[in-house]
Scaffold this active site. Sequence first.
Site, PDB file in Angstrom:
ATOM      1  N   ARG A 142      -6.886 -18.338  10.910  1.00  0.00           N
ATOM      2  CA  ARG A 142      -7.433 -19.582  11.449  1.00  0.00           C
ATOM      3  C   ARG A 142      -8.499 -19.340  12.499  1.00  0.00           C
ATOM      4  O   ARG A 142      -9.450 -20.081  12.627  1.00  0.00           O
ATOM      5  CB  ARG A 142      -6.323 -20.416  12.109  1.00  0.00           C
ATOM      6  CG  ARG A 142      -5.340 -21.009  11.147  1.00  0.00           C
ATOM      7  CD  ARG A 142      -4.115 -21.469  11.857  1.00  0.00           C
ATOM      8  NE  ARG A 142      -3.519 -20.341  12.583  1.00  0.00           N
ATOM      9  CZ  ARG A 142      -2.365 -20.377  13.214  1.00  0.00           C
ATOM     10  NH1 ARG A 142      -1.695 -21.488  13.267  1.00  0.00           N
ATOM     11  NH2 ARG A 142      -1.901 -19.316  13.816  1.00  0.00           N
TER      12      ARG A 142
ATOM     13  N   LYS B 155      12.742 -16.776  16.804  1.00  0.00           N
ATOM     14  CA  LYS B 155      13.273 -17.979  17.441  1.00  0.00           C
ATOM     15  C   LYS B 155      14.086 -18.753  16.398  1.00  0.00           C
ATOM     16  O   LYS B 155      13.802 -18.674  15.204  1.00  0.00           O
ATOM     17  CB  LYS B 155      12.124 -18.879  17.917  1.00  0.00           C
ATOM     18  CG  LYS B 155      11.473 -18.379  19.193  1.00  0.00           C
ATOM     19  CD  LYS B 155      10.475 -19.386  19.726  1.00  0.00           C
ATOM     20  CE  LYS B 155       9.202 -19.373  18.907  1.00  0.00           C
ATOM     21  NZ  LYS B 155       8.166 -20.293  19.372  1.00  0.00           N
TER      22      LYS B 155
ATOM     23  N   SER C  26       2.325 -24.289  13.025  1.00  0.00           N
ATOM     24  CA  SER C  26       3.655 -24.903  12.889  1.00  0.00           C
ATOM     25  C   SER C  26       4.226 -25.211  14.271  1.00  0.00           C
ATOM     26  O   SER C  26       4.825 -26.267  14.488  1.00  0.00           O
ATOM     27  CB  SER C  26       4.602 -23.973  12.134  1.00  0.00           C
ATOM     28  OG  SER C  26       4.158 -23.774  10.819  1.00  0.00           O
TER      29      SER C  26
ATOM     30  N   HIS D  43      -1.205 -24.031   5.413  1.00  0.00           N
ATOM     31  CA  HIS D  43      -0.439 -23.137   4.534  1.00  0.00           C
ATOM     32  C   HIS D  43      -0.633 -23.544   3.071  1.00  0.00           C
ATOM     33  O   HIS D  43      -0.856 -22.706   2.204  1.00  0.00           O
ATOM     34  CB  HIS D  43       1.065 -23.243   4.828  1.00  0.00           C
ATOM     35  CG  HIS D  43       1.498 -22.737   6.170  1.00  0.00           C
ATOM     36  ND1 HIS D  43       2.372 -23.423   6.982  1.00  0.00           N
ATOM     37  CD2 HIS D  43       1.201 -21.596   6.839  1.00  0.00           C
ATOM     38  CE1 HIS D  43       2.607 -22.731   8.085  1.00  0.00           C
ATOM     39  NE2 HIS D  43       1.898 -21.623   8.028  1.00  0.00           N
TER      40      HIS D  43
END
Length: 163
Positions: free
Chosen positions: A92, A43, A130, A19
Amino acid sequence: MPERMAICPGSFDPLTNGHETIMRRGLALFDRIIVAVTINLKKTPLFTTEERMAMVRASFPDEPRIEIEALDGLLAAYARSRGAVAILRGLRAPSDFEYELQMAQMNRHLHPDLDTVFLASDADGSYVSSSIVKEVARLGGHVADMVPPHVSAALAAKFSGRP
Ligand code: PNS
């Protein structure tokens, strides 16, 4: 020339080196970047909105061209209200593309003037997310080379004493 500002949105739970690199590279393309840290996640986040915002600030302590704001609501509406010319996202792997394309097309549908600019992540971090960083850290694995030092310390503090 009018200022060209991009929004770099994300949950950043937590911020990773990937990031941080996308934000740094974005500064070469745009005059200013607003990092929009989402409040409402599907979440429950590990880190509070304030903690996630502080992580980004700690990575760019002396960079006036990076602003950090909490994002509560629709990204396209927020980007429009702030006059952004683009949304900045990192890619990515091919598996990211389907979701990212869908979001970029939806955001363009909602706000036809808004483009999404994708930067290819550095290959050596393409497996880092993450979520996986949190899982590895929770289980005691080494993540210090995947996140900034202050995030590594925050993860260690969060999981200290936990199984
Ligand atoms: O880092 P993430 O969790 O992959 O980021 C996803 C994010 C924040 C870009 C996306 O969930 C988002 O834009 N949320 C804001 C709400 C919204 O506008 N949703 C519709 C997206 S098309």
